[in-house]
Design a protein around this motif. Structure first.
Motif, mmCIF file in Angstrom:
data_model
loop_
_atom_site.group_PDB
_atom_site.id
_atom_site.type_symbol
_atom_site.label_atom_id
_atom_site.label_comp_id
_atom_site.label_asym_id
_atom_site.label_seq_id
_atom_site.Cartn_x
_atom_site.Cartn_y
_atom_site.Cartn_z
ATOM 1 N N UNK A 150 0.820 -1.209 0.000
ATOM 2 C CA UNK A 150 0.000 0.000 0.000
ATOM 3 C C UNK A 150 0.851 1.255 0.000
ATOM 4 N N UNK A 151 2.166 1.103 0.260
ATOM 5 C CA UNK A 151 3.087 2.231 0.162
ATOM 6 C C UNK A 151 3.514 2.466 -1.279
ATOM 7 N N UNK A 152 3.812 1.379 -1.988
ATOM 8 C CA UNK A 152 4.364 1.513 -3.334
ATOM 9 C C UNK A 152 3.303 1.567 -4.428
ATOM 10 N N UNK A 153 2.084 1.135 -4.139
ATOM 11 C CA UNK A 153 1.037 1.191 -5.150
ATOM 12 C C UNK A 153 0.720 2.648 -5.468
ATOM 13 N N UNK A 160 -18.233 2.825 0.929
ATOM 14 C CA UNK A 160 -17.424 2.152 1.943
ATOM 15 C C UNK A 160 -15.966 2.552 1.776
ATOM 16 N N UNK A 161 -15.409 3.192 2.800
ATOM 17 C CA UNK A 161 -14.013 3.607 2.731
ATOM 18 C C UNK A 161 -13.087 2.403 2.891
ATOM 19 N N UNK A 162 -11.991 2.450 2.178
ATOM 20 C CA UNK A 162 -10.992 1.377 2.244
ATOM 21 C C UNK A 162 -10.521 1.179 3.680
ATOM 22 N N UNK A 163 -10.241 2.281 4.359
ATOM 23 C CA UNK A 163 -9.691 2.215 5.714
ATOM 24 C C UNK A 163 -10.686 1.673 6.725
ATOM 25 N N UNK A 211 -10.352 -2.643 5.914
ATOM 26 C CA UNK A 211 -9.138 -3.460 6.004
ATOM 27 C C UNK A 211 -8.030 -2.700 6.717
ATOM 28 N N UNK A 212 -6.977 -3.443 7.094
ATOM 29 C CA UNK A 212 -5.767 -2.848 7.666
ATOM 30 C C UNK A 212 -5.059 -2.061 6.579
ATOM 31 N N UNK A 213 -4.765 -0.795 6.827
ATOM 32 C CA UNK A 213 -4.152 0.052 5.809
ATOM 33 C C UNK A 213 -2.690 0.363 6.145
ATOM 34 N N UNK A 214 -2.021 -0.517 6.869
ATOM 35 C CA UNK A 214 -0.599 -0.327 7.158
ATOM 36 C C UNK A 214 0.221 -0.255 5.887
ATOM 37 N N UNK A 256 -12.561 -5.657 -1.361
ATOM 38 C CA UNK A 256 -13.617 -5.980 -2.326
ATOM 39 C C UNK A 256 -14.588 -7.010 -1.756
ATOM 40 N N UNK A 257 -14.061 -7.998 -1.039
ATOM 41 C CA UNK A 257 -14.923 -9.017 -0.441
ATOM 42 C C UNK A 257 -15.864 -8.389 0.586
ATOM 43 N N UNK A 258 -15.320 -7.488 1.420
ATOM 44 C CA UNK A 258 -16.148 -6.803 2.406
ATOM 45 C C UNK A 258 -17.209 -5.947 1.721
ATOM 46 N N UNK A 259 -16.844 -5.353 0.606
ATOM 47 C CA UNK A 259 -17.765 -4.497 -0.138
ATOM 48 C C UNK A 259 -18.918 -5.319 -0.714
ATOM 49 N N UNK A 260 -18.584 -6.441 -1.333
ATOM 50 C CA UNK A 260 -19.624 -7.310 -1.887
ATOM 51 C C UNK A 260 -20.589 -7.767 -0.802
#
Length: 382
Positions: free
Chosen positions: A80-83, A92-95, A98-101, A114-118
């Protein structure tokens, strides 16, 4: 939501758990969304928000066995740093999901999101369903998959580009005794230790992999054009300007151009460090591939063990070939508010094509495509 929840009992092939996604008869829906990546999920969300709740209104077909779109196949070192950036899906916010470390792998975090979103929005995603061809039958679209068949009045295609890596043809490429691979197949730089790697391409992914590989072994960097680096941060105005250029191309039926060619590449601390190590000494494209490397027009040669083609992807649209939506030049004339509608057939929308080929662009385009297609098919009240 699994197919067990959305398909009526009469449409199931068997009650065996391993076969619950197999469709026995032709399942009919008003709209079929093909692909459950960012573009497909965004389109599905907006269809639901328009009041289309039933599986008879719309279905989402996804070829992968689990949620995550193309992200689940990205190289392990992409964190998530290099992407470049993962934009939130609508609602639904990403943070929040899921863990956004910083060091969390993108190939893990995004599929979890995506799974949580579905699940949160109970989206009617059926998987695995690998679409092989879409054709027209009696005024409807027949969507054939490796697992069964579906019928739809309208199509939102959101298949992206990951399945269609592009490698340009070069003289004598087949004679190269080393290894050739594409970004699509890259896993880790460690496998190249002790080998000389030629990295081909001037996009963000090419530079990320060049930086990573150059920390392990020797590299040569070649591009067709001189890359344009940006000293200033990339602003929303820059983004809108870039999208406008690509949108103009597809509205005229031209093949979409590279967004990086419009926006340039922003300098990052990692790229500055790579420049200081002498890694960013770009060479022009070679003219030939030899048994042991590459050769330029002036006769200069470079020995190599590996050629890594970071030369991009093409839109994965071969399954739509029977619908004859392409022009002779390979482009597609696009229409609609955000250029998602195929001008030749307003029952077909392409999300993730052209100006919407980005995570943030796919969100807006998904909303536009959902509303325009639902309206065209007479599915909206009032």
């Amino acid at each position: 939501m699994s197919s067990e929840t959305i398909l009526p009992q009469t449409e199931r092939k068997t009650d065996n758990a391993s076969e619950r996604n197999d469709v026995r008869t032709l399942l009919k829906a008003d709209i079929v969304v093909i692909g459950a990546g960012q573009a497909g999920l965004s389109s599905a969300y907006h269809l639901q928000q328009l009041g289309l709740k039933s599986w008879k209104n719309y279905l989402v077909l996804d070829k992968s066995p689990g949620a995550g779109g193309a992200w689940q196949y990205r190289w392990p070192s992409l964190t998530l740093t290099t992407v470049n950036r993962v934009h939130d899906l609508p609602g639904l916010r990403f943070s929040d999901a899921v863990d956004v470390g910083d060091e969390v792998k993108a190939s893990v975090a995004v599929p979890q999101y995506y799974a949580a979103y579905e699940q949160k929005f109970e989206l009617p995603v059926i998987r695995p369903q690998t679409v092989t061809v879409v054709c027209e039958r009696a005024g409807r679209f027949r969507v054939e998959t490796e697992q069964g068949g579906f019928s739809a009045r309208g199509i939102i295609n959101a298949t992206g580009t990951w399945e269609t890596p592009y490698i340009p043809a070069y003289p004598c490429a087949e004679s190269f005794k080393g290894r050739q691979l594409h970004t699509h197949d890259y896993k880790t730089a460690d496998e190249f230790a002790g080998k000389h790697v030629i990295v081909v391409g001037g996009g963000i992914s090419a530079l990320q992999l060049l930086d990573e590989i150059s920390r392990i072994t020797s590299t040569t960097w070649v591009t067709r054009q001189e890359p344009q680096f940006r000293d200033q941060p990339f602003t929303s105005e820059d983004g809108r300007a870039a999208v406008a250029i690509v949108e103009d191309r597809v509205r005229r039926g031209l093949v979409p151009g590279s967004v990086v060619s419009v926006t340039g590449i922003p300098w990052t601390p990692a790229l500055r460090a790579a420049q200081a190590r002498g890694v960013l000494n770009r060479l022009p494209m070679f003219t030939d591939i030899t048994e042991n490397g590459v050769r330029w027009a002036d006769g200069t040669e470079q020995r190599a063990d590996v050629i890594l083609w970071c030369t991009g992807f093409r839109s994965s649209l071969d399954h739509l070939a029977p619908l004859q939506i392409r022009e002779e030049n390979g482009g597609i004339v696009m229409a609609g508010r955000l250029a998602t509608q195929v001008a030749k057939d307003p029952r077909i929308h392409l999300v993730g094509y052209g100006p919407s080929a980005s995570t943030i662009g796919a969100n807006r385009a998904g909303g536009a495509a959902a509303r325009e297609l639902a309206s065209h098919l007479g599915l909206l009240e009032g």
